[in-house]
Design a protein around this motif. Structure first.
Motif, mmCIF file in Angstrom:
data_model
loop_
_atom_site.group_PDB
_atom_site.id
_atom_site.type_symbol
_atom_site.label_atom_id
_atom_site.label_comp_id
_atom_site.label_asym_id
_atom_site.label_seq_id
_atom_site.Cartn_x
_atom_site.Cartn_y
_atom_site.Cartn_z
ATOM 1 N N THR A 5 1.617 5.775 -8.918
ATOM 2 C CA THR A 5 1.247 7.164 -8.798
ATOM 3 C C THR A 5 0.664 7.345 -10.468
ATOM 4 O O THR A 5 -1.400 7.913 -10.727
ATOM 5 N N GLY A 6 0.752 7.060 -11.543
ATOM 6 C CA GLY A 6 0.053 6.773 -12.807
ATOM 7 C C GLY A 6 -0.746 5.718 -13.227
ATOM 8 O O GLY A 6 -1.504 5.835 -14.082
ATOM 9 N N ASN A 7 -0.649 4.657 -11.820
ATOM 10 C CA ASN A 7 -1.605 3.441 -12.459
ATOM 11 C C ASN A 7 -2.913 3.532 -12.421
ATOM 12 O O ASN A 7 -3.658 4.321 -11.542
ATOM 13 N N GLN A 31 -5.889 5.032 -9.401
ATOM 14 C CA GLN A 31 -6.108 6.712 -10.017
ATOM 15 C C GLN A 31 -7.997 6.744 -9.549
ATOM 16 O O GLN A 31 -7.983 7.180 -8.665
ATOM 17 N N ASN A 32 -8.177 5.519 -9.769
ATOM 18 C CA ASN A 32 -9.225 5.494 -10.482
ATOM 19 C C ASN A 32 -10.436 4.982 -8.872
ATOM 20 O O ASN A 32 -11.720 5.131 -8.496
ATOM 21 N N ASP A 53 -9.707 14.552 -1.408
ATOM 22 C CA ASP A 53 -9.934 13.335 -1.650
ATOM 23 C C ASP A 53 -8.871 12.860 -1.166
ATOM 24 O O ASP A 53 -7.619 12.303 -1.019
ATOM 25 N N SER A 54 -8.911 10.857 -1.278
ATOM 26 C CA SER A 54 -7.576 10.845 -0.998
ATOM 27 C C SER A 54 -6.611 10.664 -1.505
ATOM 28 O O SER A 54 -4.602 10.311 -1.333
ATOM 29 N N ALA A 70 -9.509 2.245 1.468
ATOM 30 C CA ALA A 70 -8.363 3.317 0.833
ATOM 31 C C ALA A 70 -8.176 4.879 1.881
ATOM 32 O O ALA A 70 -7.499 5.402 1.723
ATOM 33 N N ALA A 71 -9.559 4.786 1.875
ATOM 34 C CA ALA A 71 -9.768 6.099 3.099
ATOM 35 C C ALA A 71 -9.322 5.887 3.668
ATOM 36 O O ALA A 71 -8.380 7.117 4.843
ATOM 37 N N MET A 72 -8.981 4.743 4.756
ATOM 38 C CA MET A 72 -8.782 4.735 6.052
ATOM 39 C C MET A 72 -7.080 4.705 5.431
ATOM 40 O O MET A 72 -6.008 5.381 6.612
ATOM 41 N N GLY A 73 -7.022 4.381 5.074
ATOM 42 C CA GLY A 73 -5.077 4.400 4.752
ATOM 43 C C GLY A 73 -4.488 4.968 3.692
ATOM 44 O O GLY A 73 -2.998 5.412 5.011
ATOM 45 N N THR A 74 -5.359 6.036 4.068
ATOM 46 C CA THR A 74 -4.556 7.866 3.547
ATOM 47 C C THR A 74 -4.553 8.975 4.632
ATOM 48 O O THR A 74 -4.265 9.499 4.825
#
Lengths: 371, 159
Positions: free
Chosen positions: A196-198, A202-203, A258-259, A357-361
């Protein structure tokens, strides 16, 4: 010039992602129209593992068809079984013993944690981080061990039967669940530390795959996808079944759309599940674990609908009965199908690198979509 | 102003990287917290729970007797037609009466989904789930099994 959505113009590139690619979560085939690096359109092609479960259920009796549904969404098999068992019970007007209700809710919440754990590991792996995958499996294994001891299987349990549950809980169940809660609480901060903090994470997540609350409603998305956009859609809160109305837990809502918001919803939902388990684990009432039913179940003529909140969203079960021992027609309203329909909206106009990334969420499970 | 933001970003990135690496370093120095199981090597110590659904077996006692009456309740309960019961008629030596008994209890492991419905349906408790789990064979026909042992008969008093 043509700027219309989905129209291929000269210079556009059409690429196929999947099926059989690890990042497409099973056998999902995406036909992507690209203009440079920008996605113009995404068209999911379905049906690669369609086994016509709805049609198959029509030839199975009410006791038998429940086991098939755990093959639909194998990550929340318990909750699928639960929704089907509830629909049959609604038809039979069965009273479920309090002990069975509590066991069912406990199993549901353990399944939800296990499902979100796997999603969290797979999500991190989609973005290139491999270590979180193993860390997620470590906690998930201890849930699977609990399931194996009480239900006899690790993935497709077939534990819920019309009228209650198949066996009573194992004598070790309470102790092992408490051990799991101890373990989980000592490990939960690792998730934030590692993922989470990475800053890379985050970007890649913030501002990617944005979908507004209105669009979420119009696409019919449910579960964490809807709640990430601030749409209150928790079946456990709005249409409480079993003993959910007597429990204290919060519906997790994020307004990021968002994701990253969808990621945070699932992470916080696991903690709410822990809260539910903590309330119940010492208060399992004594009594029967199964109501008395006839050997052959016959539903009266009519239509029955029940729904439950799976790890991916709302699962509806609709049974049309003609009064016989087998259902006349069954229809499942599966959460994955509606969530996938929003994929084009999520990624259109974005970059190809953000697609995964979007599909993963969305937390897709393909048999749930194909049924 | 740009430089200030740039340095801040780099600093933040280094910090988040160090946080993640700290966790990796922790497990690197704490071997005992790693819980990997060496699967094929730990077969002797591997204990499966008693309810684990591996395959259907028929319970035989020391006199080679079982409790199956051939009522086909398990065959009807099975969603996949995994079980096929072939019955015969035994003639009682003393009274000369014909009595229904099982000839062969055929079990197709290749079709079984381990749903436990047959075991639940059995009125006499003749079958149960065994804890075996390594079922791979070279020939598919080896997965079709006869569950009643040769020469076995029904236990006295089971109706």
């Amino acid at each position: 010039m043509f700027e219309e959505v989905g129209t291929t113009t000269e210079g556009d590139l059409i690429i196929n992602v999947g099926p059989q690619h690890p990042a497409t979560h099973g056998v999902l085939h995406l036909v992507i129209t690209l203009n440079g690096e920008t996605i113009k359109n995404v068209e999911p092609h379905l049906g690669y593992i369609h086994r016509s479960i709805e049609k198959m259920c029509e030839s199975l009796t009410y006791r038998q068809f429940i086991y098939v549904t755990s093959r639909m969404d194998y990550l929340s098999a318990h909750i699928n079984n639960h929704a089907c068992a509830m629909c049959v019970e609604k038809g039979l007007q069965l009273e479920i013993p309090p002990r069975a209700q509590v066991i069912r809710v406990l199993m549901d919440e353990l399944t939800r944690i296990a499902s979100h754990e796997l999603w969290w590991g797979a999500m991190a792996m989609d973005l290139g981080a491999f270590t979180p995958f193993f860390h997620a499996f470590r906690e998930r294994e201890s849930i699977n061990d609990i399931m194996e001891e009480t239900c006899g299987a690790r993935l497709t349990m077939n534990y819920m039967v019309p009228g209650g549950v198949m066996h009573d809980i194992h004598p070790n169940f309470q102790r092992r669940v408490k051990d799991f809660l101890q373990l989980y609480k000592s490990k939960i901060h690792e998730y934030d530390e590692m993922v989470t903090g990475n800053v890379i994470f985050q970007n890649r997540m913030k501002g990617v795959g944005v979908i507004s609350a209105e669009d979420v409603i119009s696409y019919g998305c449910t579960g964490p996808v809807a709640r990430g956009s601030g749409v209150s859609s928790d079946t456990r809160k709005h249409y409480p079944y079993e003993i959910y109305d007597k429990l204290e837990f919060d519906e997790v809502l994020e307004t990021g759309c968002d994701s990253f918001a969808r990621y945070m919803v699932r992470l916080r939902e696991m903690q709410q599940s822990i809260r539910i388990i903590e309330q119940l684990i010492d208060n399992i009432p004594e009594g029967d674990f199964q109501a008395k039913t006839k050997a052959v179940l016959k539903l009266p003529k009519g239509e029955f609908y029940s729904k439950a909140e799976t790890a991916r969203g709302e699962l509806g079960v609709y049974i049309v009965s003609e009064g016989g021992t087998t259902p006349y027609r069954i229809k499942f309203r599966s959460p994955g199908f509606s969530n996938l329909s929003a994929l084009n909206h999520l990624v259109k106009g974005g970059k190809i690198g953000d697609l995964i990334a979007a599909m993963g969420t969305l937390d897709l499970v393909i048999p749930d979509i194909d049924r | 102003m740009f430089l200030k933001q740039y340095i801040k970003d780099v600093w933040g990135a280094m910090k988040s990287l160090a946080t993640g690496m700290k966790r990796t370093g922790y497990y690197f120095t704490h071997h005992k917290e790693i819980i990997t199981e060496q699967y094929p090597d730990n077969r002797d110590t591997l204990v499966l729970p008693e309810r684990f659904k591996g395959e259907v077996v028929m319970i035989h006692d020391e006199n080679n007797e079982h409790a199956c009456t051939g009522c086909t309740a398990c065959e009807l309960a099975c969603p996949n037609a995994t079980i096929k019961i072939i019955t015969k008629f035994d003639v009682d030596a003393e009274t000369g009466k014909k009595k229904k008994a099982i000839d062969t209890f055929v079990y197709h492991l290749e079709l079984c989904t381990m749903c436990n419905l047959c075991v639940e349906a059995c009125p006499t408790g003749a079958i149960k789930m065994a804890q075996t789990f390594e079922h791979s064979v070279f020939d598919r026909s080896q997965l079709t099994k006869t569950l009643n042992k040769p020469g076995s008969k029904i236990r006295e008093g089971v109706e």
